[in-house]
Design a protein around this motif. Structure first.
Motif, PDB file in Angstrom:
ATOM      1  N   MET A 114      42.166  38.149  48.023  1.00  0.00           N
ATOM      2  CA  MET A 114      42.005  37.354  46.887  1.00  0.00           C
ATOM      3  C   MET A 114      40.573  37.172  46.805  1.00  0.00           C
ATOM      4  O   MET A 114      39.941  37.526  45.518  1.00  0.00           O
ATOM      5  CB  MET A 114      42.762  36.119  46.977  1.00  0.00           C
ATOM      6  N   ARG A 118      38.397  39.514  43.728  1.00  0.00           N
ATOM      7  CA  ARG A 118      37.645  38.533  42.602  1.00  0.00           C
ATOM      8  C   ARG A 118      36.108  39.181  42.557  1.00  0.00           C
ATOM      9  O   ARG A 118      35.438  39.190  41.553  1.00  0.00           O
ATOM     10  CB  ARG A 118      37.575  37.226  42.865  1.00  0.00           C
ATOM     11  N   GLU A 119      35.540  39.283  43.654  1.00  0.00           N
ATOM     12  CA  GLU A 119      33.902  40.029  43.753  1.00  0.00           C
ATOM     13  C   GLU A 119      34.133  41.366  43.692  1.00  0.00           C
ATOM     14  O   GLU A 119      32.839  41.833  43.594  1.00  0.00           O
ATOM     15  CB  GLU A 119      33.726  39.631  45.208  1.00  0.00           C
TER      16      GLU A 119
END
Length: 239
Positions: A114, A118-119
């Motif tokens: 996760m 996101r990055e």
């Protein structure tokens, strides 16, 4: 024929590699894990590891797919039981609690992905979503809507019921370090875990059923039929 025999004989090596990879990736992350460490833990040489997996990224992806597949298989088995929609939701929620408790490797890998997703550093989260969560969500949606139509479950948005059932489980384990600081006692103590496990199902027995007495009876039955896993006191590192 010889080639097939060798391949079949070597298949346990692949399973050992995946088990070692899941443990290592969950503990050290993608960046920190070393192929040599995984090979040594699996008791194979690096050449055999690379025979099955071309590089660390491929091994990582295979590890995610392995644990996601096991999670999906066990969850769908509960969702397909021959009982009422409400009972299946209670069993599904309890199985989810036990999986988080006992399958720490999967939880660690999912949380890492996760962050990486996101990055923008990884797209592997899609493996988890497609392999494990989409089939569960599709089946759970059908079950909840069946329960609503039958008058057993409260008429609410099915996704909100999923959040209430599964989200509470996730929050309990994620918040444990903070809870240790702000209140006496350890939420990861075996007695505290057992109490929370029971309370979560008893709460849902009152919260999601039209007839609360019926829900409370089912909650009691489900807790009796699904006792605490024998290895729940151990922090398992494999899925």
């Amino acid at each position: 024929m010889r080639s097939r025999q060798n391949h079949n004989g070597a298949e346990p090596s692949r399973h050992r590699i995946l088990a070692a990879a899941i443990r290592t990736f969950s503990e050290q992350g993608m960046a920190g894990a070393r192929i040599g460490t995984i090979a040594a833990e699996a008791d194979v040489n690096k050449a055999l590891l690379y025979y099955y997996f071309r590089d660390k990224e491929a091994l990582y992806a295979a590890s995610l797919e392995e644990v996601a597949g096991k999670v999906a298989e066990s969850a769908l088995a509960v969702l397909d039981l021959d009982c009422s929609p409400g009972e299946r939701m209670l069993r599904f929620t309890l199985q989810h609690f036990d999986r988080i408790l006992c399958q720490q490797g999967f939880q660690a890998l999912m949380q890492q992905e996760m962050v990486r997703f996101r990055e923008g550093r990884s797209d592997a989260l899609r493996i988890l979503a497609k392999k494990a969560f989409e089939p569960m969500f599709v089946r759970a949606q059908i079950i909840i809507r069946d329960g609503i139509r039958a008058g057993e479950l409260c008429d609410v948005d099915w996704m909100q019921m999923m959040y209430a059932a599964l989200g509470a489980n996730v929050f309990y384990f994620l918040s444990a370090p903070m809870v240790r600081i702000v209140k006496p006692g350890d939420p990861m103590d075996p007695a505290a875990i057992a109490a929370r496990r029971r309370a979560a199902i008893e709460f849902l027995g009152h919260a999601i059923f039209v007839n609360r007495k019926h829900g409370a009876r089912l909650a009691k039955q489900v807790l009796s039929a699904m006792p605490m896993p024998k290895d729940a006191s151990l922090e398992k590192k494999t899925a």
